[in-house]
Write a protein that holds these residues in place. Structure first.
Motif, PDB file in Angstrom:
ATOM      1  N   LEU A 143       0.833  -1.202   0.000  1.00 36.98           N
ATOM      2  CA  LEU A 143       0.000   0.000   0.000  1.00 36.98           C
ATOM      3  C   LEU A 143       0.871   1.257   0.000  1.00 36.98           C
ATOM      4  CD1 LEU A 143      -2.821   1.412   0.363  1.00 36.98           C
ATOM      5  CD2 LEU A 143      -2.224   1.514   2.763  1.00 36.98           C
ATOM      6  N   ALA A 144       1.910   1.259   0.818  1.00 36.48           N
ATOM      7  CA  ALA A 144       2.775   2.434   0.885  1.00 36.48           C
ATOM      8  C   ALA A 144       3.437   2.711  -0.454  1.00 36.48           C
ATOM      9  CB  ALA A 144       3.835   2.243   1.967  1.00 36.48           C
ATOM     10  N   GLN A 145       3.807   1.672  -1.197  1.00 34.74           N
ATOM     11  CA  GLN A 145       4.370   1.875  -2.523  1.00 34.74           C
ATOM     12  C   GLN A 145       3.378   2.579  -3.437  1.00 34.74           C
ATOM     13  OE1 GLN A 145       5.805  -2.292  -3.342  1.00 34.74           O
ATOM     14  NE2 GLN A 145       7.603  -1.200  -4.053  1.00 34.74           N
ATOM     15  N   SER A 146       2.103   2.207  -3.335  1.00 36.01           N
ATOM     16  CA  SER A 146       1.087   2.864  -4.159  1.00 36.01           C
ATOM     17  C   SER A 146       0.879   4.307  -3.729  1.00 36.01           C
ATOM     18  CB  SER A 146      -0.234   2.092  -4.067  1.00 36.01           C
ATOM     19  OG  SER A 146      -0.077   0.764  -4.506  1.00 36.01           O
ATOM     20  N   VAL A 147       0.910   4.557  -2.434  1.00 34.89           N
ATOM     21  CA  VAL A 147       0.692   5.920  -1.937  1.00 34.89           C
ATOM     22  C   VAL A 147       1.838   6.839  -2.351  1.00 34.89           C
ATOM     23  CG1 VAL A 147       0.475   7.312   0.171  1.00 34.89           C
ATOM     24  CG2 VAL A 147      -0.749   5.152  -0.035  1.00 34.89           C
ATOM     25  N   VAL A 148       3.032   6.290  -2.487  1.00 38.76           N
ATOM     26  CA  VAL A 148       4.163   7.119  -2.942  1.00 38.76           C
ATOM     27  C   VAL A 148       3.855   7.743  -4.294  1.00 38.76           C
ATOM     28  CG1 VAL A 148       6.559   7.011  -3.722  1.00 38.76           C
ATOM     29  CG2 VAL A 148       5.897   5.891  -1.595  1.00 38.76           C
ATOM     30  N   GLY A 149       3.188   7.002  -5.166  1.00 33.26           N
ATOM     31  CA  GLY A 149       2.851   7.531  -6.476  1.00 33.26           C
ATOM     32  C   GLY A 149       1.682   8.493  -6.474  1.00 33.26           C
ATOM     33  N   ALA A 165      -7.202   3.889   7.165  1.00 33.18           N
ATOM     34  CA  ALA A 165      -8.384   3.091   6.839  1.00 33.18           C
ATOM     35  C   ALA A 165      -7.981   1.726   6.295  1.00 33.18           C
ATOM     36  CB  ALA A 165      -9.254   3.834   5.827  1.00 33.18           C
ATOM     37  N   PHE A 166      -6.928   1.703   5.473  1.00 30.79           N
ATOM     38  CA  PHE A 166      -6.462   0.418   4.960  1.00 30.79           C
ATOM     39  C   PHE A 166      -5.945  -0.473   6.087  1.00 30.79           C
ATOM     40  CE2 PHE A 166      -2.788  -2.152   3.883  1.00 30.79           C
ATOM     41  CZ  PHE A 166      -3.332  -3.019   2.949  1.00 30.79           C
ATOM     42  N   ALA A 167      -5.220   0.101   7.041  1.00 25.04           N
ATOM     43  CA  ALA A 167      -4.691  -0.696   8.147  1.00 25.04           C
ATOM     44  C   ALA A 167      -5.825  -1.350   8.927  1.00 25.04           C
ATOM     45  CB  ALA A 167      -3.846   0.175   9.064  1.00 25.04           C
ATOM     46  N   ALA A 168      -6.881  -0.588   9.204  1.00 27.63           N
ATOM     47  CA  ALA A 168      -8.027  -1.163   9.920  1.00 27.63           C
ATOM     48  C   ALA A 168      -8.688  -2.265   9.106  1.00 27.63           C
ATOM     49  CB  ALA A 168      -9.030  -0.054  10.246  1.00 27.63           C
ATOM     50  N   ALA A 169      -8.886  -2.021   7.809  1.00 25.27           N
ATOM     51  CA  ALA A 169      -9.513  -3.038   6.961  1.00 25.27           C
ATOM     52  C   ALA A 169      -8.639  -4.275   6.840  1.00 25.27           C
ATOM     53  CB  ALA A 169      -9.798  -2.443   5.579  1.00 25.27           C
ATOM     54  N   SER A 170      -7.331  -4.074   6.728  1.00 23.80           N
ATOM     55  CA  SER A 170      -6.416  -5.217   6.619  1.00 23.80           C
ATOM     56  C   SER A 170      -6.462  -6.075   7.884  1.00 23.80           C
ATOM     57  CB  SER A 170      -4.995  -4.716   6.377  1.00 23.80           C
ATOM     58  OG  SER A 170      -4.083  -5.787   6.290  1.00 23.80           O
ATOM     59  N   GLY A 171      -6.481  -5.430   9.044  1.00 24.48           N
ATOM     60  CA  GLY A 171      -6.567  -6.191  10.292  1.00 24.48           C
ATOM     61  C   GLY A 171      -7.860  -6.972  10.408  1.00 24.48           C
ATOM     62  N   LEU A 172      -8.976  -6.365  10.037  1.00 22.83           N
ATOM     63  CA  LEU A 172     -10.268  -7.051  10.131  1.00 22.83           C
ATOM     64  C   LEU A 172     -10.340  -8.236   9.171  1.00 22.83           C
ATOM     65  CD1 LEU A 172     -12.602  -3.927  10.369  1.00 22.83           C
ATOM     66  CD2 LEU A 172     -12.118  -5.563  12.191  1.00 22.83           C
ATOM     67  N   VAL A 173      -9.879  -8.041   7.949  1.00 23.68           N
ATOM     68  CA  VAL A 173      -9.955  -9.115   6.956  1.00 23.68           C
ATOM     69  C   VAL A 173      -9.013 -10.258   7.314  1.00 23.68           C
ATOM     70  CG1 VAL A 173      -9.490  -9.676   4.546  1.00 23.68           C
ATOM     71  CG2 VAL A 173     -10.739  -7.595   5.111  1.00 23.68           C
ATOM     72  N   ALA A 174      -7.757  -9.952   7.644  1.00 29.92           N
ATOM     73  CA  ALA A 174      -6.787 -11.006   7.965  1.00 29.92           C
ATOM     74  C   ALA A 174      -7.205 -11.784   9.207  1.00 29.92           C
ATOM     75  CB  ALA A 174      -5.404 -10.388   8.158  1.00 29.92           C
ATOM     76  N   ALA A 175      -7.707 -11.087  10.224  1.00 30.82           N
ATOM     77  CA  ALA A 175      -8.141 -11.779  11.439  1.00 30.82           C
ATOM     78  C   ALA A 175      -9.344 -12.675  11.160  1.00 30.82           C
ATOM     79  CB  ALA A 175      -8.491 -10.752  12.520  1.00 30.82           C
ATOM     80  N   ALA A 176     -10.248 -12.230  10.298  1.00 32.90           N
ATOM     81  CA  ALA A 176     -11.412 -13.050   9.971  1.00 32.90           C
ATOM     82  C   ALA A 176     -11.011 -14.317   9.230  1.00 32.90           C
ATOM     83  CB  ALA A 176     -12.402 -12.233   9.140  1.00 32.90           C
ATOM     84  N   PRO A 191      -9.417  -8.470  19.416  1.00 31.42           N
ATOM     85  CA  PRO A 191      -8.016  -8.225  19.798  1.00 31.42           C
ATOM     86  C   PRO A 191      -7.025  -8.612  18.706  1.00 31.42           C
ATOM     87  CG  PRO A 191      -9.205  -9.186  21.628  1.00 31.42           C
ATOM     88  CD  PRO A 191     -10.116  -9.268  20.447  1.00 31.42           C
ATOM     89  N   LEU A 192      -7.305  -9.726  18.015  1.00 33.80           N
ATOM     90  CA  LEU A 192      -6.415 -10.125  16.925  1.00 33.80           C
ATOM     91  C   LEU A 192      -6.438  -9.103  15.795  1.00 33.80           C
ATOM     92  CD1 LEU A 192      -4.547 -12.205  15.597  1.00 33.80           C
ATOM     93  CD2 LEU A 192      -6.591 -13.380  14.742  1.00 33.80           C
ATOM     94  N   ALA A 193      -7.631  -8.616  15.441  1.00 30.27           N
ATOM     95  CA  ALA A 193      -7.736  -7.605  14.387  1.00 30.27           C
ATOM     96  C   ALA A 193      -7.020  -6.322  14.785  1.00 30.27           C
ATOM     97  CB  ALA A 193      -9.209  -7.325  14.075  1.00 30.27           C
ATOM     98  N   PHE A 194      -7.079  -5.967  16.062  1.00 29.61           N
ATOM     99  CA  PHE A 194      -6.397  -4.756  16.536  1.00 29.61           C
ATOM    100  C   PHE A 194      -4.887  -4.889  16.390  1.00 29.61           C
ATOM    101  CE2 PHE A 194      -4.584  -2.297  20.142  1.00 29.61           C
ATOM    102  CZ  PHE A 194      -4.918  -1.032  19.684  1.00 29.61           C
ATOM    103  N   VAL A 195      -4.342  -6.035  16.772  1.00 27.31           N
ATOM    104  CA  VAL A 195      -2.899  -6.253  16.638  1.00 27.31           C
ATOM    105  C   VAL A 195      -2.481  -6.179  15.172  1.00 27.31           C
ATOM    106  CG1 VAL A 195      -1.059  -7.966  16.902  1.00 27.31           C
ATOM    107  CG2 VAL A 195      -2.699  -7.610  18.748  1.00 27.31           C
ATOM    108  N   LEU A 196      -3.245  -6.823  14.298  1.00 30.18           N
ATOM    109  CA  LEU A 196      -2.894  -6.836  12.878  1.00 30.18           C
ATOM    110  C   LEU A 196      -3.052  -5.448  12.248  1.00 30.18           C
ATOM    111  CD1 LEU A 196      -4.498 -10.239  11.825  1.00 30.18           C
ATOM    112  CD2 LEU A 196      -2.115  -9.751  12.402  1.00 30.18           C
ATOM    113  N   ALA A 197      -4.041  -4.685  12.694  1.00 27.90           N
ATOM    114  CA  ALA A 197      -4.195  -3.320  12.178  1.00 27.90           C
ATOM    115  C   ALA A 197      -3.001  -2.462  12.564  1.00 27.90           C
ATOM    116  CB  ALA A 197      -5.491  -2.710  12.707  1.00 27.90           C
ATOM    117  N   LEU A 198      -2.518  -2.604  13.806  1.00 30.27           N
ATOM    118  CA  LEU A 198      -1.312  -1.866  14.213  1.00 30.27           C
ATOM    119  C   LEU A 198      -0.107  -2.279  13.380  1.00 30.27           C
ATOM    120  CD1 LEU A 198      -1.545  -1.771  18.124  1.00 30.27           C
ATOM    121  CD2 LEU A 198      -1.926   0.111  16.517  1.00 30.27           C
ATOM    122  N   LEU A 199       0.005  -3.564  13.086  1.00 31.17           N
ATOM    123  CA  LEU A 199       1.126  -4.037  12.268  1.00 31.17           C
ATOM    124  C   LEU A 199       1.044  -3.461  10.856  1.00 31.17           C
ATOM    125  CD1 LEU A 199       3.574  -5.839  11.730  1.00 31.17           C
ATOM    126  CD2 LEU A 199       1.988  -7.727  11.278  1.00 31.17           C
TER     127      LEU A 199
END
Length: 370
Positions: A143-149, A165-176, A191-199
């Motif tokens: 995602l960061a590579q895309s945002v650079v452009g 917003a992407f970080a929150a969505a990524s955590g929710l999807v990966a945890a699910a 809690p798992l989604a929160f950890v993954l969103a922070l990552l």
């Protein structure tokens, strides 16, 4: 050169760390002062013996991840019992079992081994946490590579909003997917989604910050830092107690290692030591965001310029092409017919003579009336 450095570092980190892992001060709780002294003397720096006042205290330490195994006297006076926590990873469990087995064999005592905190049945190798962390880190990096452009198209606050917003969505999807859908990670969903969103936020903001400060070199630096060093020292494929000292320090400081420890804590050990990994992830995400804001706060995004028409080149009279005569033009001078074509395709004969010109249609099937 950058590509060679990346591939060399990737292969060296992953294969080099797994080539000859050595146990270093693996924490083991031992009941009984006499037994604890004998084990420490026999195994040396390979284990870090924690003397437990009772079997129940040693069991609590194992359940809260203060130690990775408990050694106690077995049901028979001459026997020993080793309780392990398979959730700490197969490499760590295998190493401590091998060490204690060697001690028991040398002491001539029978050893019984049991797994008190086993891995989930859909995570037999104990690698679900590693792949979950790796995938989320990779998504934040991409995602960061895309945002650079998009730097010239989106305002800074919009880029921040997009990455958050992407970080929150990524955590929710990966945890699910890893939790309720596949059942490989038995952590509570939120809690798992929160950890993954922070990552994901830590990976995205760190990559964007490095690209902002170092330009084209920022992306390779982020690749080395997060995807190579961070994931190889996370402690999932090789337990942190088996890593060299420098790798153990990096594991505690890098976002992937913090995420792997947090996932294991909330999955198997009631979140006993989850605060330190969470603090690491927050510091990486917030620190990178602050550095990024400081770097770009004084820069304004230029408004897109509409395309301008190409300038008309100046043509001198000498270079100007001769005008094309109109189909119904007059020709002056010599009194002779000049064939021409009208707009309707009819043949027209143009006559000239004197001071006035006249034209006479050419007789034919297609007559054109002037």
């Amino acid at each position: 050169m950058i590509g060679l450095i990346v591939v060399s570092a990737f292969v060296s980190c992953y294969i080099g760390l797994m080539r000859d892992p050595q146990p270093h001060r693996i924490p083991v709780a031992v009941t009984g002062a006499r037994l604890a002294g004998q084990v420490q003397e026999a195994l040396g720096d390979s284990v870090d013996v924690h003397r437990a006042a009772s079997a129940s205290a040693a069991h609590d330490a194992l359940l809260h991840r203060d130690v990775v195994a408990v050694l106690r006297t077995g049901p028979h006076a001459e026997g020993l019992a080793l309780d392990t926590a398979g959730a700490n990873g197969l490499s760590t469990t295998a190493a401590v079992t091998r060490l204690v087995t060697g001690y028991a064999h040398g002491a001539g005592r029978h050893l019984t081994v049991s797994d008190t905190v086993p891995l989930d049945r859909y995570d037999a190798r104990g690698l679900a946490g590693f792949y979950l962390s790796f995938g989320v880190t990779l998504s934040g990096f991409a995602l960061a590579q895309s945002v650079v452009g998009l730097a010239n198209l989106l305002h800074l606050r919009h880029r921040f909003t997009l990455m958050a917003a992407f970080a929150a969505a990524s955590g929710l999807v990966a945890a699910a997917i890893a939790g309720p859908l596949l059942g490989a990670v038995p952590a509570p969903y939120l809690p798992l989604a929160f950890v993954l969103a922070l990552l994901a936020a830590a990976a995205a903001f760190t990559t964007k910050m490095l690209a902002t400060y170092f330009g084209p070199l920022g992306i390779p630096v982020a690749t080395l830092l997060l995807l190579t060093v961070g994931n190889s020292t996370s402690g999932a494929t090789i337990g942190t107690d088996l890593l060299p000292r420098g790798a153990r320090i990096l594991s505690e400081l890098m976002p992937p290692g913090a995420a792997v420890r947090a996932i294991g804590d909330i999955s198997y050990f009631q979140g006993s030591h989850v605060l330190a990994p969470l603090a690491t992830l927050v510091l990486w995400a917030a620190g990178s965001a602050i550095l990024l804001a400081l770097r770009t706060s004084g820069q304004t995004t230029p408004a897109p310029t509409p395309p301008q028409p190409a300038p008309v080149p100046h043509v001198s009279d000498e270079d100007r092409p001769a005008p094309v005569p109109h189909p119904y033009s007059y020709s002056y001078g010599e009194d002779r017919p000049v064939p021409d074509r009208g707009t309707a395709g009819a043949a027209v004969t143009v006559w000239s003579g004197g001071d006035t010109g006249r034209f006479t249609p050419d007789p034919g099937p297609a007559r054109h009336h002037a």
